[in-house]
Enzyme design. Sequence first.
Site, short mmCIF file in Angstrom:
data_model
loop_
_atom_site.label_atom_id
_atom_site.label_comp_id
_atom_site.label_asym_id
_atom_site.label_seq_id
_atom_site.Cartn_x
_atom_site.Cartn_y
_atom_site.Cartn_z
N TYR A 143 0.96 -1.13 -0.06
CA TYR A 143 -0.10 0.02 -0.16
C TYR A 143 0.97 1.08 -0.08
CZ TYR A 143 -3.62 3.45 1.38
OH TYR A 143 -4.63 4.30 1.40
N ASP A 196 9.27 3.00 0.27
CA ASP A 196 7.91 3.34 0.88
C ASP A 196 8.12 3.19 2.47
OD1 ASP A 196 5.65 4.47 2.29
OD2 ASP A 196 4.38 3.26 0.75
N LYS A 247 3.37 8.75 8.90
CA LYS A 247 3.38 8.20 10.30
C LYS A 247 4.34 8.86 11.60
CE LYS A 247 0.44 4.80 8.45
NZ LYS A 247 0.41 3.60 7.30
C1 LIG Z 1 0.06 4.27 5.96
C2 LIG Z 1 0.83 4.15 4.72
C3 LIG Z 1 0.79 5.19 3.52
C4 LIG Z 1 -0.26 6.08 3.35
O1 LIG Z 1 -0.15 7.12 4.42
P1 LIG Z 1 -1.36 8.25 4.45
O2 LIG Z 1 -0.80 9.07 5.71
O3 LIG Z 1 -2.42 7.14 4.99
O4 LIG Z 1 -1.70 8.86 3.34
C5 LIG Z 1 1.59 4.69 2.36
N1 LIG Z 1 2.45 3.78 2.44
C6 LIG Z 1 2.38 2.87 3.65
C7 LIG Z 1 3.58 1.91 3.76
C8 LIG Z 1 1.78 3.25 4.67
O5 LIG Z 1 1.74 2.06 5.57
#
Ligand SMILES: *Cc1c(COP(=O)(O)O)cnc(C)c1O
Length: 427
Positions: free
Chosen positions: A144, A239, A267
């Site tokens: 994701y 990511d 995060k």
């Molecule tokens: C949470 C998450 C996102 C998205 O971040 P948001 O602040 O919810 O837009 C993207 N990549 C990873 C790996 C994530 O865990």
Amino acid sequence: MIYKRSSALFAEAKSYIPGGVNSPVRAFKAVGGDPIFVNEAKGAYLYDEDGNRLIDYIASWGPLILGHAYEPVINAVIEKAKKGTSFGMPTEIETELAKLAVSMVPNIDKIRFVNSGTEACMSAVRLARGFSGKDKIIKFAGCYHGHSDSFLIQAGSGAVTFGSPNSPGVTQGTAKDTLLANYNDLDSVEAIVKANKEEIAAIIIEPVAGNMGCIVPKDGFMQGLRKICDQENILLVFDEVMTGFRLGKGGAQEALNINADILCFGKVIGGGLPVGAFAARNEIMDYLAPEGPVYQAGTLSGNPLAMSAGLAMLTELNAHPEIFKSLADKTEYLHKGLDEVLRSKGIPYQINRFGSMISVHFTEEPVVDFQTSAKGNNETFKKYFHGMLQNGIYLPPSAFESYFLNDALTYHDLDETVNAVNSVFNE
Ligand SMILES: *Cc1c(COP(=O)(O)O)cnc(C)c1O
């Protein structure tokens, strides 16, 4: 436990907010039942609108690595708020947070702040495309990277060829530039690269996956990706929205000993306020406006409240790197406890863990990619989730999410959690 007020609040929310929530997973669709409405939280505990106390294994999906309402973060935000909440002009604290982040993370020179992980990943890919002059990207099924169009792609019928939109509203035109590979499967990447010579700008990956449960990269997988990227002149985008400042000061790059070309954060870097960021070496970051031609902007980017929360959080983590060890130790302790209890029940299960990321999958097969993760028994998961909730333990309400431990959790909390698993599966 009673959930009367939560259920009433949910019913009302549904009249005014689609599905009653501002992010789908919160609605409990995967597990059924009404979501819990939280009133306040402190340390490792959530207090809901019915007065229940829950041990929290989500920590706002990761940011609150030191527990809820962590004093240095809260105080920093309060002090900052008194001086004004937003200016749309440069402030010193943006440089302070940038400087600290650059000093903690290997292999980056500059960082640009945005407001979410979604924005970070979306901008990182635009930068990779602009820098390389190529259009296509490779992503991995089950990873994701936020909800921007190029990532809402599922495997098309040709499997290893073009992706197709997995949400209405994402155009075929966008989908054709995202190619889908399988996690932990270098062959799938090589096949795509071969079929799309000189067309691939970037490979984006969760270096330790956390959005199909926790999935650990197999030995050699990341090294293999790095090698393909070097040979084919492709940018490797890590990511690290979940892994960054969680797996250690230097995140997954440090934990796996692999250098990526562009990093995405979110995060933890915002300490619980809306912050994302992307970073790279000078050569790449200088391609970004206003220095370079790739456009990216934000009215509230670098917001002083958000920066103050992020700065307080990273300052703590930087000064006390033993926190990462403490968290990983607690997670390992939980792992052992869960392992013992589940084994004694004779239910098929897998536990995946890396540092302070952990997930439980009710399946016989090792979980190494999206396919194997999707084989988990969701009926067992639902029973487990709701049973744990009844016992005052708040787990992620989907089998595809990993737990996020926070350092406010005590060993007593962990024991209580393992005991709850025992009683749930006795019933
Ligand atoms: C949470 C998450 C996102 C998205 O971040 P948001 O602040 O919810 O837009 C993207 N990549 C990873 C790996 C994530 O865990």
